[in-house]
Design a protein around this motif. Structure first.
Motif, PDB file in Angstrom:
ATOM      1  N   VAL A   1       6.989  -0.437 -11.004  1.00 39.18           N
ATOM      2  CA  VAL A   1       6.058  -0.029 -10.362  1.00 39.18           C
ATOM      3  C   VAL A   1       5.669  -1.169  -9.344  1.00 39.18           C
ATOM      4  CG1 VAL A   1       3.573  -0.060 -10.497  1.00 39.18           C
ATOM      5  CG2 VAL A   1       4.911   1.058 -12.291  1.00 39.18           C
ATOM      6  N   MET A   2       5.498  -0.738  -8.115  1.00 38.74           N
ATOM      7  CA  MET A   2       4.904  -1.598  -7.186  1.00 38.74           C
ATOM      8  C   MET A   2       3.592  -1.342  -6.792  1.00 38.74           C
ATOM      9  SD  MET A   2       6.803  -2.959  -3.508  1.00 38.74           S
ATOM     10  CE  MET A   2       5.903  -1.969  -2.417  1.00 38.74           C
ATOM     11  N   ILE A   3       2.554  -2.379  -6.471  1.00 39.30           N
ATOM     12  CA  ILE A   3       1.391  -1.789  -6.464  1.00 39.30           C
ATOM     13  C   ILE A   3       0.702  -2.886  -5.242  1.00 39.30           C
ATOM     14  CG2 ILE A   3       0.613  -3.232  -8.491  1.00 39.30           C
ATOM     15  CD1 ILE A   3      -1.382  -1.053  -8.715  1.00 39.30           C
ATOM     16  N   THR A   4       0.013  -2.427  -4.164  1.00 37.51           N
ATOM     17  CA  THR A   4      -0.727  -3.330  -3.089  1.00 37.51           C
ATOM     18  C   THR A   4      -2.246  -3.208  -3.893  1.00 37.51           C
ATOM     19  OG1 THR A   4      -1.238  -1.876  -1.626  1.00 37.51           O
ATOM     20  CG2 THR A   4       0.883  -2.427  -1.253  1.00 37.51           C
ATOM     21  N   LEU A   5      -2.679  -4.607  -3.675  1.00 37.11           N
ATOM     22  CA  LEU A   5      -3.916  -4.784  -4.087  1.00 37.11           C
ATOM     23  C   LEU A   5      -4.417  -5.712  -3.232  1.00 37.11           C
ATOM     24  CD1 LEU A   5      -3.584  -4.988  -7.927  1.00 37.11           C
ATOM     25  CD2 LEU A   5      -4.832  -3.021  -6.805  1.00 37.11           C
TER      26      LEU A   5
ATOM     27  N   LYS B   1      13.331  11.815  -5.480  1.00 40.21           N
ATOM     28  CA  LYS B   1      13.733  12.037  -7.062  1.00 40.21           C
ATOM     29  C   LYS B   1      13.808  10.557  -7.346  1.00 40.21           C
ATOM     30  CE  LYS B   1      16.383  16.247  -6.455  1.00 40.21           C
ATOM     31  NZ  LYS B   1      17.777  16.760  -6.458  1.00 40.21           N
ATOM     32  N   ILE B   2      13.787   9.606  -6.634  1.00 42.98           N
ATOM     33  CA  ILE B   2      13.942   8.283  -7.030  1.00 42.98           C
ATOM     34  C   ILE B   2      12.681   7.473  -6.962  1.00 42.98           C
ATOM     35  CG2 ILE B   2      15.105   6.048  -6.573  1.00 42.98           C
ATOM     36  CD1 ILE B   2      17.523   7.661  -5.600  1.00 42.98           C
ATOM     37  N   ILE B   3      12.063   7.916  -5.781  1.00 43.76           N
ATOM     38  CA  ILE B   3      10.732   6.998  -5.490  1.00 43.76           C
ATOM     39  C   ILE B   3       9.480   7.731  -5.347  1.00 43.76           C
ATOM     40  CG2 ILE B   3       9.773   5.421  -3.946  1.00 43.76           C
ATOM     41  CD1 ILE B   3      12.450   4.235  -3.264  1.00 43.76           C
ATOM     42  N   GLY B   4       8.446   7.685  -6.232  1.00 45.83           N
ATOM     43  CA  GLY B   4       7.267   8.371  -5.910  1.00 45.83           C
ATOM     44  C   GLY B   4       6.343   7.579  -5.320  1.00 45.83           C
ATOM     45  N   VAL B   5       5.308   8.021  -4.569  1.00 40.33           N
ATOM     46  CA  VAL B   5       4.314   6.974  -3.928  1.00 40.33           C
ATOM     47  C   VAL B   5       2.814   7.649  -4.212  1.00 40.33           C
ATOM     48  CG1 VAL B   5       3.546   6.281  -1.741  1.00 40.33           C
ATOM     49  CG2 VAL B   5       5.948   6.491  -2.182  1.00 40.33           C
ATOM     50  N   VAL B   6       1.989   6.666  -4.499  1.00 41.11           N
ATOM     51  CA  VAL B   6       0.549   7.142  -4.495  1.00 41.11           C
ATOM     52  C   VAL B   6       0.065   6.489  -3.245  1.00 41.11           C
ATOM     53  CG1 VAL B   6      -1.768   6.670  -5.557  1.00 41.11           C
ATOM     54  CG2 VAL B   6       0.331   7.376  -6.873  1.00 41.11           C
ATOM     55  N   PRO B   7      -0.248   7.324  -2.096  1.00 39.74           N
ATOM     56  CA  PRO B   7      -0.777   6.562  -0.903  1.00 39.74           C
ATOM     57  C   PRO B   7      -2.236   6.392  -0.879  1.00 39.74           C
ATOM     58  CG  PRO B   7      -0.316   8.949  -0.514  1.00 39.74           C
ATOM     59  CD  PRO B   7      -0.156   8.705  -2.004  1.00 39.74           C
ATOM     60  N   GLN B   8      -2.514   5.431   0.013  1.00 43.04           N
ATOM     61  CA  GLN B   8      -3.988   5.178   0.185  1.00 43.04           C
ATOM     62  C   GLN B   8      -4.769   6.260   0.591  1.00 43.04           C
ATOM     63  OE1 GLN B   8      -6.182   1.467   2.500  1.00 43.04           O
ATOM     64  NE2 GLN B   8      -4.137   1.363   2.267  1.00 43.04           N
ATOM     65  N   ASN B   9      -5.754   6.692   0.167  1.00 41.05           N
ATOM     66  CA  ASN B   9      -6.567   7.786   0.308  1.00 41.05           C
ATOM     67  C   ASN B   9      -5.849   9.138   0.742  1.00 41.05           C
ATOM     68  OD1 ASN B   9      -8.945   6.316   0.254  1.00 41.05           O
ATOM     69  ND2 ASN B   9      -8.780   5.587   2.306  1.00 41.05           N
ATOM     70  N   PRO B  10      -5.041   9.557  -0.297  1.00 42.25           N
ATOM     71  CA  PRO B  10      -4.355  10.751   0.212  1.00 42.25           C
ATOM     72  C   PRO B  10      -5.363  11.815   0.535  1.00 42.25           C
ATOM     73  CG  PRO B  10      -4.242  10.212  -2.155  1.00 42.25           C
ATOM     74  CD  PRO B  10      -5.049   9.171  -1.713  1.00 42.25           C
ATOM     75  N   SER B  11      -4.919  12.668   1.306  1.00 45.39           N
ATOM     76  CA  SER B  11      -5.685  13.858   1.354  1.00 45.39           C
ATOM     77  C   SER B  11      -5.294  15.222   0.672  1.00 45.39           C
ATOM     78  CB  SER B  11      -5.977  14.328   3.005  1.00 45.39           C
ATOM     79  OG  SER B  11      -4.857  15.207   3.480  1.00 45.39           O
ATOM     80  N   MET B  12      -6.007  15.904   0.194  1.00 45.36           N
ATOM     81  CA  MET B  12      -5.756  16.905  -0.581  1.00 45.36           C
ATOM     82  C   MET B  12      -6.448  18.169  -0.425  1.00 45.36           C
ATOM     83  SD  MET B  12      -5.270  15.202  -4.173  1.00 45.36           S
ATOM     84  CE  MET B  12      -6.111  13.730  -4.050  1.00 45.36           C
TER      85      MET B  12
ATOM     86  N   LEU C   1       2.338   2.036  -5.587  1.00 48.74           N
ATOM     87  CA  LEU C   1       1.058   2.446  -5.274  1.00 48.74           C
ATOM     88  C   LEU C   1       0.219   1.566  -4.222  1.00 48.74           C
ATOM     89  CD1 LEU C   1       1.604   2.465  -8.523  1.00 48.74           C
ATOM     90  CD2 LEU C   1      -0.460   3.832  -8.286  1.00 48.74           C
ATOM     91  N   ASP C   2      -0.251   2.292  -3.222  1.00 49.61           N
ATOM     92  CA  ASP C   2      -0.981   1.606  -2.202  1.00 49.61           C
ATOM     93  C   ASP C   2      -2.542   1.674  -2.249  1.00 49.61           C
ATOM     94  OD1 ASP C   2      -1.209   0.203   0.293  1.00 49.61           O
ATOM     95  OD2 ASP C   2      -0.818   1.992   1.601  1.00 49.61           O
ATOM     96  N   GLU C   3      -2.937   0.565  -2.953  1.00 47.46           N
ATOM     97  CA  GLU C   3      -4.450   0.144  -3.063  1.00 47.46           C
ATOM     98  C   GLU C   3      -5.097   1.436  -3.871  1.00 47.46           C
ATOM     99  OE1 GLU C   3      -6.579  -2.015  -2.342  1.00 47.46           O
ATOM    100  OE2 GLU C   3      -5.237  -3.347  -1.221  1.00 47.46           O
ATOM    101  N   PRO C   4      -4.456   1.734  -5.145  1.00 47.44           N
ATOM    102  CA  PRO C   4      -4.934   2.693  -6.058  1.00 47.44           C
ATOM    103  C   PRO C   4      -6.486   2.610  -6.234  1.00 47.44           C
ATOM    104  CG  PRO C   4      -3.516   1.464  -7.255  1.00 47.44           C
ATOM    105  CD  PRO C   4      -3.279   0.831  -5.782  1.00 47.44           C
ATOM    106  N   THR C   5      -6.967   1.456  -6.316  1.00 46.14           N
ATOM    107  CA  THR C   5      -8.317   1.161  -6.652  1.00 46.14           C
ATOM    108  C   THR C   5      -9.340   0.890  -5.686  1.00 46.14           C
ATOM    109  OG1 THR C   5      -7.872  -1.252  -6.925  1.00 46.14           O
ATOM    110  CG2 THR C   5      -7.553  -0.098  -8.943  1.00 46.14           C
ATOM    111  N   ALA C   6      -8.983   1.189  -4.454  1.00 45.86           N
ATOM    112  CA  ALA C   6      -9.947   1.184  -3.227  1.00 45.86           C
ATOM    113  C   ALA C   6     -10.816   2.293  -3.436  1.00 45.86           C
ATOM    114  CB  ALA C   6      -9.153   1.607  -2.008  1.00 45.86           C
ATOM    115  N   ASN C   7     -12.297   1.833  -3.370  1.00 48.52           N
ATOM    116  CA  ASN C   7     -13.271   2.780  -3.346  1.00 48.52           C
ATOM    117  C   ASN C   7     -13.634   3.232  -4.721  1.00 48.52           C
ATOM    118  OD1 ASN C   7     -13.023   2.892  -0.487  1.00 48.52           O
ATOM    119  ND2 ASN C   7     -11.838   4.714  -0.586  1.00 48.52           N
ATOM    120  N   LEU C   8     -13.343   2.467  -5.657  1.00 48.31           N
ATOM    121  CA  LEU C   8     -13.517   2.934  -7.041  1.00 48.31           C
ATOM    122  C   LEU C   8     -14.434   1.757  -7.781  1.00 48.31           C
ATOM    123  CD1 LEU C   8     -10.123   4.262  -8.438  1.00 48.31           C
ATOM    124  CD2 LEU C   8     -12.018   5.502  -7.615  1.00 48.31           C
ATOM    125  N   ASP C   9     -15.384   2.096  -8.525  1.00 53.25           N
ATOM    126  CA  ASP C   9     -15.818   1.202  -9.124  1.00 53.25           C
ATOM    127  C   ASP C   9     -15.225   0.542 -10.239  1.00 53.25           C
ATOM    128  OD1 ASP C   9     -16.281   2.359 -11.790  1.00 53.25           O
ATOM    129  OD2 ASP C   9     -17.777   3.994 -11.126  1.00 53.25           O
TER     130      ASP C   9
END
Lengths: 273, 354
Positions: free
Chosen positions: A193-197, A77-88, A163-171
């Motif tokens: 927000v913390m973001i790795t790039l 409820k405190i920390i949300g994560v956008v992982p690198q290449n999340p599988s869905m 967010l872990d590399e949210p722009t990887a594989n994007l144009d």
């Protein structure tokens, strides 16, 4: 929520240290960029902060509250994560995935309330995927999938988003669109927000502050101008570069020229025959 | 509130209503089919009389019987426990299949593919052979559960790589352990066939010896297992992302996995111990349900239970009526129907089923 404070954390897998004695802060309304070469511990830090791997030593504090001993569902409820290449799952619809963001608020027996649905609807609208609600994940492009994950984390309603590399594989178009979205969300909702790039130019353009890691240790931190310098890039990446101010906003732009030549035998250099 | 969120709310409300109606409709269909197949057999008994007989056995009902005691015996003593056992086994296998598939995020996972059912079968065969009496009627279900638990634990430990459970190693370990257990079971069957004349038909799935005692013995195991699994439907949904994301959504993934493996192993053992090994139900049923109602485990699990029950009741009816008086082992029928369906799923790769 004002700030997330990371104090003297050390992380590693099986006694192999990855991050050593690192301290930094993530502040509400600000984007903190984590930069550094492959294997310097960026993803490990995100996994440890979200308790996917255990915290070795050190402390994590939210304002004055220590988070180390929080349960997974409290932490979610405190920390949300956008992982690198999340599988869905391919057959889930976009709305079903975003709705999963409400998981930390629901026990085993409760189903999503009108409030949960309203927050989910807002998260989808805010990330521009409302028109995709009924589409299956298998039908989406890379940029759309990234928006779905961001919407899912937004629906999670946390004050801190990693967010872990949210722009990887994007144009370049989608890279900019995703980072613009993150910046707007950060400012509107006073998110920390913390973001790795990997891309130093994107990091300099979008992050309010940068942290540069070398071998799991803090090497430099500060504004993009203070961190993205030719000296730092030489020391951390072993690359020679030229730094220019961006003509529109004077933020540093990196032009990489060639590998730094060293006498250090540990560095692999191309033979010049 | 924005227009889109109202839209989402109404869509989800509609979806939930559809799922509820479907569950109710399938439950009603199950009741109708069960009472229809009660009429079929060597003696045909009229539909209304079947109901009259059933109602006369309810407590507080005082009705005058205009049927013979033999007819009553055929319905309540022979056909009803058999249909109940078939329904329970079908529900168990359908739900166990759906749970394993969800847990391992693999459409091929099913109690037979990961060796659980073979472990249960070996445990039950062992139970038929040993002269022990200390557990009474519970000996066979308990040994079946232990056998299933041992085999799933071995598969789990072999397949585990570090802290994770990769699907490829899981399936490979499951197939290997399953084949190994089958060879042990075949050997035992071969050397002790004289002691267990019915063992071969049991191995291929058999309901002909069903009785109320068996129904009573496995009902509590099945009930406990199903309730636990249904409770964990939503965590199972979140685990469809991947384990890292599920943990970041606050789910204790390792604990949930252990609970769900134990519960689905329990229901598998309950299904296998008296009726033998019946393949393909655990794979056909969840896939068919997913194709129609979507992948949400909160609807997938109950609908798999109902569909599995329906399928096995129909398959069992076919097994006892196609070439009377010979009974075709029900495992032959489910494999005959299941294998082509399985191939159909494989061909359907363009539109992902899972």
């Amino acid at each position: 929520m004002e700030k997330l404070e990371i104090q003297n954390i050390s992380l590693g897998y099986d006694h192999h240290p990855v991050v050593t004695n690192l301290s930094f802060q993530v502040i509400a309304g600000e984007i903190l960029g984590l930069i550094g070469p492959n294997g310097c511990g960026k993803s490990t830090i995100i996994k440890a902060l979200s308790r996917v791997i255990s915290l070795g030593s050190g402390q994590i504090k939210l304002d004055d509250k220590v988070l180390n001993n929080l349960s997974r569902s409290q932490l979610a409820k405190i920390i949300g994560v956008v992982p690198q290449n999340p599988s869905m799952p391919d057959t889930f619809t976009v709305a079903e995935i975003v709705l999963l963001g409400r998981t930390p608020y629901l026990g085993l027996l409760r189903q999503e309330s009108a409030t949960d649905l309203r927050i989910t609807g807002w998260a989808m609208e805010r990330t521009g995927i409302t028109n995709l609600a009924g589409r299956r994940m298998s039908e989406l492009s890379g940029g759309e999938r990234q928006r779905v994950t961001i919407a899912r984390v937004l629906a999670q309603g946390t004050g801190i988003i990693l967010l872990d590399e949210p722009t990887a594989n994007l144009d370049i178009n989608h890279q900019t669109a995703i980072l613009d979205l993150i910046r707007d969300l950060c400012q509107e909702n006073k998110l920390a927000v913390m973001i790795t790039l990997h891309d130093l130019n994107l990091a300099a353009q979008y992050c309010d502050r940068l942290i540069m890691l070398k071998d799991g240790r803090l090497f430099a931190q500060g504004s993009p101008q203070q961190v993205v310098t030719a000296e730092n890039i030489r020391a951390v990446y072993a690359m020679e570069s030229q730094i220019y101010p961006h003509p529109l906003n004077a933020l540093p732009v990196v032009l990489v020229s060639h590998k730094t030549e060293t006498n250090n035998s540990n560095n692999i250099s191309l033979s010049k025959n | 509130m924005t227009i889109s969120s109202i839209d989402l709310e109404s869509k989800i409300t509609r979806r939930r209503r559809f799922a509820r109606y479907s569950i109710a409709a399938l439950a009603a269909a199950l009741l109708v089919v069960a009472s229809l197949v009660l009429t079929i057999g060597s003696v045909r008994i009229p539909f209304l009389q079947v109901w009259a007989i059933l109602i006369s056995h309810l407590p507080l009902v005082n009705s005058t019987a205009d049927w013979s005691a033999t007819t009553d015996m055929v319905i309540t003593g022979i056909r009803l426990p058999r249909i109940l056992l078939a329904g329970m086994a079908g529900a168990a296998l359908g739900v166990a299949g759906a749970t394993y598939q969800g847990l391992f995020r693999n459409p091929l996972a099913d109690p037979y593919l990961i060796g659980v059912a073979q472990g249960a079968a070996l445990g039950a065969v062992f139970g038929f052979l040993v002269p022990w009496t200390f557990l009474g009627g519970y000996l066979i279900p308990v040994l079946a559960f232990l056998g299933a638990l041992v085999s799933v634990s071995i598969v789990y430990l072999i397949a585990k790589v570090g802290k994770t459970l990769p699907v490829t190693t899981l399936i490979l370990a499951g197939v290997a352990i399953g084949s190994f257990l089958i060879s042990v079971m075949s050997y035992i069957t071969l050397i002790s066939a004289d002691k267990m004349p019915g063992i071969l038909s049991w191995l291929m799935g058999r309901f002909s010896l069903a009785n109320w005692q068996q129904v009573g013995l496995i009902a509590p195991f099945l009930l406990i297992g199903l309730v636990v699994i249904f409770l964990f439907a939503r965590p199972l949904n979140a685990m469809q992302l991947d384990e890292e994301q599920a943990e970041q959504l606050g789910i204790n993934v390792e604990r949930t996995k252990l609970i769900l493996i134990a519960a689905s192993t329990l229901v598998t053992a309950a299904a296998v111990c008296f009726v033998g090994t019946i393949g393909f139900v655990g794979i056909i049923v969840p896939h068919a349900v997913r194709l129609i109602w979507g992948p949400d485990h909160r609807t997938l699990l109950p609908l798999s239970a109902l569909t599995g029950a329906l399928l096995l009741i129909l398959a069992d009816t076919a097994s006892r009526t196609l070439i009377p008086p010979t009974e075709i082992p029900v495992g032959i029928i489910t494999a005959f129907l299941g294998a082509p369906f399985f191939l159909f799923l494989l061909r359907r790769k363009k539109k992902a089923v899972f």
